[in-house]
Every structure is written in C-alpha cells, then in structure tokens.
Design a protein around this motif. Structure first.
Motif, PDB file in Angstrom:
ATOM      1  N   GLY A  66      24.550  54.682 -73.972  1.00 40.78           N
ATOM      2  CA  GLY A  66      24.139  56.003 -74.432  1.00 40.78           C
ATOM      3  C   GLY A  66      25.315  56.966 -74.370  1.00 40.78           C
ATOM      4  N   LEU A  67      25.605  57.646 -75.472  1.00 43.00           N
ATOM      5  CA  LEU A  67      26.703  58.623 -75.503  1.00 43.00           C
ATOM      6  C   LEU A  67      26.200  60.004 -75.128  1.00 43.00           C
ATOM      7  N   ARG A  68      26.979  60.682 -74.278  1.00 46.69           N
ATOM      8  CA  ARG A  68      26.667  62.034 -73.819  1.00 46.69           C
ATOM      9  C   ARG A  68      27.838  62.945 -74.159  1.00 46.69           C
ATOM     10  N   LEU A  69      27.587  64.242 -74.276  1.00 51.92           N
ATOM     11  CA  LEU A  69      28.652  65.201 -74.543  1.00 51.92           C
ATOM     12  C   LEU A  69      29.470  65.502 -73.294  1.00 51.92           C
ATOM     13  N   CYS A 100      34.496  56.095 -78.868  1.00 59.68           N
ATOM     14  CA  CYS A 100      33.708  56.060 -80.091  1.00 59.68           C
ATOM     15  C   CYS A 100      33.694  54.643 -80.662  1.00 59.68           C
ATOM     16  N   PRO A 101      32.791  54.369 -81.612  1.00 54.62           N
ATOM     17  CA  PRO A 101      32.832  53.072 -82.272  1.00 54.62           C
ATOM     18  C   PRO A 101      34.007  52.959 -83.252  1.00 54.62           C
ATOM     19  N   GLY A 102      34.521  54.091 -83.711  1.00 49.85           N
ATOM     20  CA  GLY A 102      35.645  54.156 -84.638  1.00 49.85           C
ATOM     21  C   GLY A 102      36.013  55.605 -84.881  1.00 49.85           C
ATOM     22  N   PRO A 103      37.088  55.866 -85.604  1.00 51.18           N
ATOM     23  CA  PRO A 103      37.556  57.245 -85.764  1.00 51.18           C
ATOM     24  C   PRO A 103      36.595  58.164 -86.513  1.00 51.18           C
ATOM     25  N   GLN A 104      35.572  57.616 -87.142  1.00 51.32           N
ATOM     26  CA  GLN A 104      34.584  58.438 -87.833  1.00 51.32           C
ATOM     27  C   GLN A 104      33.497  58.939 -86.880  1.00 51.32           C
ATOM     28  N   GLY A 105      33.481  58.454 -85.626  1.00 51.95           N
ATOM     29  CA  GLY A 105      32.503  58.867 -84.632  1.00 51.95           C
ATOM     30  C   GLY A 105      31.238  58.034 -84.714  1.00 51.95           C
ATOM     31  N   PRO A 106      30.202  58.378 -83.988  1.00 48.91           N
ATOM     32  CA  PRO A 106      30.108  59.493 -83.056  1.00 48.91           C
ATOM     33  C   PRO A 106      30.982  59.269 -81.820  1.00 48.91           C
ATOM     34  N   THR A 107      31.218  60.344 -81.099  1.00 46.22           N
ATOM     35  CA  THR A 107      32.116  60.297 -79.954  1.00 46.22           C
ATOM     36  C   THR A 107      31.438  60.912 -78.744  1.00 46.22           C
ATOM     37  N   GLY A 108      31.572  60.251 -77.597  1.00 46.51           N
ATOM     38  CA  GLY A 108      30.984  60.798 -76.395  1.00 46.51           C
ATOM     39  C   GLY A 108      31.359  60.009 -75.158  1.00 46.51           C
ATOM     40  N   TRP A 109      30.739  60.400 -74.061  1.00 46.27           N
ATOM     41  CA  TRP A 109      30.957  59.781 -72.754  1.00 46.27           C
ATOM     42  C   TRP A 109      29.853  58.776 -72.474  1.00 46.27           C
TER      43      TRP A 109
END
Length: 120
Positions: A66-69, A100-109
């Motif tokens: 799970g990605l968090r901000l 992230c899974p790749g440079p397009q995101g999503p991005t998180g902790w």
C-alpha cells in the motif's frame, strides 16, 4: 570534460534533452516520483530537482504493498501495488521506502517489509 562519453542506463537522458524552458506545473502528491529534494532520473529532462536518483528495481512481496503520502503507519493508503509487481526504490527512511512502479507513478511510501527480499 570535452569529448567525454556518457554512460547509458535504462533511464539515461538523451544528449541535448536538458534545457528546461520556463516553469513546469507542480504535480499532485503521489503522482510523479518528484519531491523537493529528489526525483526519478527519468524526469531529469522535464522537472528540476536538487538530486536525481537511478532507482533500485525491486519486486513487491506476496501481500502486495500500500502506498502512502507519508512514511507513517496511520497514513492513508491511496494506491495498492499487486504482489510480484515492479517497484523502483528511490529513497529509504528506516523501515519505510519511497518509490514507484515506474517514472509515470503513482509514487509513495510503503514499508520495506512489503517488498520481496533483494537477491544477492
């Protein structure tokens, strides 16, 4: 260094791409792998950052991630990565990793324990 050769990587920025032109709209949190202090190397031609990172490619573990901000257990999970999927690790802060899974995101902790063990 006149005449120096550039090394190529999976995310190498092509020669001549650098040269940002004017302001770029700041992406919403959790979208692109871009923070005030660092960014994914793939964004070097389009976004200004103090430091660009070549990611360490990992795999999401059997339970998914799970990605968090924010790197906190009480942070809301805004995206879920499936087990076995790619995770590009860009930063580590204790038990938490940012990527992230790749440079397009999503991005998180997510927790470092959410990733499969790194192979030796």
């Amino acid at each position: 260094m006149s005449g120096a050769q550039r090394e190529t990587t999976e995310y190498a920025v092509p020669a001549g791409v650098l040269g940002l032109k004017g302001p770029v709209e700041k992406p919403a949190p959790g979208t692109l792998p871009l923070r005030g202090d660092l960014a994914h190397i793939a964004l070097a031609g389009s976004h200004l950052a103090a430091h660009y990172v070549i990611p360490h490619v990992r795999t999401v573990g059997t339970e998914g991630a799970g990605l968090r901000l924010a790197p906190r257990a009480d942070g809301e999970i805004f995206a879920t990565l499936p087990a076995g999927s790619r995770f590009e690790l860009l930063d580590v802060a204790g038990e938490w990793v940012w990527g992230c899974p790749g440079p397009q995101g999503p991005t998180g902790w997510c927790r470092a324990s959410d990733l499969a063990s790194a192979e030796s």
